[in-house]
Design an enzyme around this catalytic site. Structure first.
Site: not given
Ligand SMILES: Cc1ncc(C[n+]2csc(CCOP(=O)(O)OP(=O)(O)O)c2C)c(N)n1
Ligand SMILES: [Mg+2]
Length: 803
Positions: A494, A525, A550-552, A592
């Site tokens: 992204e 993701e 955090d978005y993993i 974050h």
């Protein structure tokens, strides 16, 4: 007589008949395997069975359209396809059921996966690539429903890269991108998010991916009305259908029992996907499950008599047989003869597989029995040992566990005695265990000579007038060098492409290397990860970027179930040397600032996890990994991109070693172990501690998986006799993992004068703002006071209480 085949090719009746009868034999063989396989489970010779009965005919059509170089990413129903492409035979089918740990007998997974989980070998014995263009390829299956989807996207995208990017050595992997990635999925599994994410991404990317949905109206006991809107996946996907103005999918619907229709459908799909790189969905309807879902449970509990009667009538093998007779390809009598021959072949193959599986163990049993007699003869516990021996000797086909149990329990009866016979028994147990343990535990990481740990360190070098620059420049210039020297390397994520990532570590590189190699992706993701896995499995060197650590979590299932297990579940026969790039640790707020390193370390065994403290170290890790053949996750420090670092002059060459710690400050009083962003605070606290006469030694672990392979930390503890592990994960997270290693693996407890401790963030997510950070994560003051407290406890006179 010339006739037209379903795919409109004109061939002689005799040739077509030969092909039809060949298909008939495969279908019947596959069905017999399913029937006998179920019996093997019910009689206790195998533990679980899940079979491909009721799905035979469309898989024959799929196999016809499948060419060398193509890849499958499917699920447990595909035994007929695997037989049709020559990758599975009767013996290996049963070896899989028995969990035979010999990779020769059981090439799918060497017994590591349940039967029905298929795969082919992409690697030679030494871990190097085979020529994938000279074979039909199947990526190794995974059990979680729809987990095959993200990887499928990458397998398809590799063709697009090979077709459109110049300069890659594609000899073993592609012929101008003409390969199709074929997916299979059950109707119910299309309810999973991974399916939808993959469908959308493939439509956007326009890659040669053909997904077959095997629709039998059920997902175990749950009917389609609970699974799929309108109970019809192709109907609701209609919006994806391509048209004159818009690119999209080609959607094909076909009844799975209709031999000529399925052949036609697959021929058409192959042509479009191969030539035009258009993704395709084939909805294969009206399939059945003659024996129900699996060996655990019976379908009579949830299917009514009408449904069961319909399934008997529309069983694809039954329909095919009728068609063969109606069209004069054979007669009832001839087919009966064929059926009988195949029944016998399957029975014989099953017996051969059982013999091949059991014989080595019977041999071991025979070896052990006299050893047990020997130790029993002079033992006070003679009767107990002889009874273990007799129990073992009565087992007709013993498994490894039963043999070792008898041996090891006998040894327990020999505690305190010494004899030559006992020594012999011990040697036998050790030899059998160590050899056998490898059958179950090898290949979690690469065992080739390209494994990432054997890549040698190269230090960054600096000219005399080296400038201090924003650290992101170092990443950028290093990536530049990587893309210049590795045409097979590419990065995507992204905001990765046009703006060169959110921190501009790739600034300007899309212009230089093109939008396929430095690419923007949608916000998805799991499939970003899947793209990486699939492309890495086809010889490319992808770097998948997850924007924030955090978005993993969205990609974690794919990383944990697929990427991390790949080498292990194939016993080293497949690899995906994917680099996952992300940024994390502290910055701002709940989403974050995450540093869930304990969670990752525990879910991602099989992947290297690297936590560089600055961007020079991070860049060095990318260089190391590109020389190796393994997957890794690199977490750059989110708050480090604008900090100054000295500009090296050997971009692309300096390499940070994996699994090696670095002492960044020497000291004598206490060993501080940390990593990532926290290290800067540890350094600050250490400077303050010096003012009060405490000299701390600071060690950066750099790499959490693997951790300190040279056992250097204990050497520091030997000197300081005190130990504190500091990180910004939750209490008991990665800090506890590090402490366990130092205490238990490195035996540091022998050298401690104070309680070994951890200092971590609070148990909750980090709150927003500077104060949120201060009260959520360890601060320099927290670190100072913790260390001072340890010193005060050990010498209150020298270090009087702070409060
Ligand atoms: C993520 C996940 N949830 C649940 C399961 C258990 N499970 C295995 S197969 C299955 C049903 C799948 O049905 P479908 O996709 O229609 O395939 P079919 O078996 O009918 O061919 C379920 C729920 C699983 N393997 N993975
Ligand atoms: Mg189903």
């Amino acid at each position: 007589m010339q006739i037209e085949t379903p795919s409109k090719i004109s061939i002689s009746f005799e040739d077509f008949k030969t092909e039809v009868l060949k298909d008939y034999k495969i279908a019947v063989t596959s069905r017999e395997c399913s029937l006998l396989g179920r019996r093997e489970v019910l009689t206790g010779k195998a533990k679980f069975g899940i079979f491909g009965d009721g799905k035979e005919i469309p898989q024959l059509a799929l196999a016809k359209a499948f060419k060398n170089g193509d890849f499958r990413s499917g699920y447990y129903r595909d035994q007929t396809f695997m037989m049709a492409i020559g990758a599975l035979n009767i013996e290996s089918f049963f070896a899989g059921l028995y969990a035979d740990s010999s990779v020769e007998n059981e090439p799918m997974s060497a017994g590591r996966q349940m039967g029905g989980h298929f795969g082919t070998h992409s690697l030679n014995e030494d871990g190097s690539w085979r020529n994938l263009m000279q074979q039909k390829n199947s990526s190794a299956d995974t059990s979680p429903t729809a987990s095959q989807m993200p990887r499928l996207l990458g397998l398809a995208q590799a063709s697009k890269i090979y077709r459109n990017v110049d300069g890659i050595d594609a000899e073993k992997f592609s012929d101008n991108g003409n390969e199709i990635a074929w997916g299979t999925i059950g109707n119910a599994s299309t309810s999973e998010g991974h399916f939808w994410e993959t469908i959308n991404a493939a439509g956007v990317l326009q890659v040669p991916m053909v997904i077959s949905v095997w629709d039998d109206e059920y997902g175990i006991s749950v009917h389609a009305r609970h699974q799929t809107t309108k109970e019809n996946i192709s109907e609701i996907l209609k919006g994806f259908q391509r048209d004159e103005e818009n690119k999209g999918f080609e959607i094909i619907v076909v009844n799975g029992w209709d031999y000529t229709a399925v052949i036609e459908a697959y021929e058409k799909a192959a042509e479009i996907a191969r030539d035009l790189h258009v993704p395709i969905l084939i909805h294969v309807r009206e399939l059945t499950q003659p024996q129900g879902h699996s060996t655990s449970g019976s379908q009579e509990r949830y299917k009514n008599e009408d449904r069961l009667a319909w399934e008997r009538e529309f069983d694809c093998n039954v329909k095919f047989r009728e068609w063969v007779i109606q069209n004069n390809f054979s007669t009832q009598e001839e087919l009966e003869t064929i059926d009988q021959e195949i029944k016998k072949q399957v029975r014989d193959g099953k017996k051969a597989a059982w013999l091949a599986y059991t014989q080595p163990m019977v041999k071991k049993q025979k070896e052990l029995l006299p050893l047990l007699d020997n130790v029993a003869s002079s033992s006070d516990n003679k009767d107990a040992i002889l009874s273990l021996k007799n129990e073992l000797s009565e087992i007709k086909d013993p498994i490894k566990k039963e043999i070792l149990m008898a041996a090891r329990k006998s040894l327990h009866y020999l505690i305190g005695s010494e004899s030559g016979a006992k020594k012999q028994l011990i040697d036998w147990i050790d030899a059998y265990t160590s050899g056998t343990q490898r059958d179950f535990s090898s290949n979690l990481y690469s065992e080739s000579n390209q494994n990432a740990l054997s890549v040698k360190e190269v230090k960054p070098s600096y000219s005399n007038e080296a400038r201090e620059v924003d650290a992101r420049i170092i990443l950028r210039d290093n990536f530049d060098k990587i893309f210049e020297t590795h045409p097979e390397a590419l990065i995507f994520g992204e905001d990765t492409g046009k703006i060169g990532d959110v921190n501009q570590g790739l600034e300007g590189l899309q212009n230089k290397y093109g939008s396929l190699r430095v690419a923007d992706t949608g916000i998805r993701e799991a499939t970003i990860l899947g793209q990486g896995i699939g492309m890495a499995m086809r010889g490319l060197r992808p770097i998948a970027e997850i924007q924030y650590l955090d978005y993993i979590l969205y990609a974690l299932q794919t990383m944990s179930d697929d990427l991390a297990t790949l080498q292990y579940r194939t016993k080293g026969k497949q690899k995906a040397p994917l680099i996952v790039r992300t940024r994390g640790h502290r910055l701002e707020g709940i989403w974050h600032s995450g540093s869930p390193m304990g969670a990752l370390v525990h879910l991602l065994r099989g992947i290297h996890i690297l936590v560089p403290r600055n961007m020079t170290k991070a860049a060095g890790f990318y260089n190391t990994l590109l020389e190796g053949d393994e997957p890794a996750l690199i977490i750059e420090c989110l708050n480090g991109y604008r900090l100054k670092e000295k500009l090296p002059n050997n971009f692309g060459e300096f390499k940070t070693p994996i699994g090696v710690v670095e002492t960044i400050k020497e000291g004598t009083d206490i060993t501080l172990v940390s990593y990532g962003s926290t290290l800067r605070l540890v350094e600050e606290a250490a400077r303050d501690l010096k003012e009060v006469g405490i000299h701390a030694e600071i060690i950066d672990v750099q790499s959490l998986l693997p951790l300190d392979i040279n056992k250097d930390i204990v050497k520091s503890v030997e000197k300081t006799n005190r130990l504190l592990v500091i990180d910004e994960d939750v209490p008991g997270g990665a800090s506890a993992y590090i402490l366990q290693n130092i205490l238990e693996v490195q035996n540091a407890y022998l050298h401690l004068d104070s309680k070994p401790q951890t200092l971590t963030a609070k148990a909750h997510r980090p709150s927003y703002g500077t104060d949120g950070d201060y009260f959520s994560k360890p601060s320099a003051e927290d670190i100072f006071e913790k260390i001072y407290g340890i010193m005060n406890e050990s010498d209150p006179e020298k270090y009087p209480a702070l409060k």
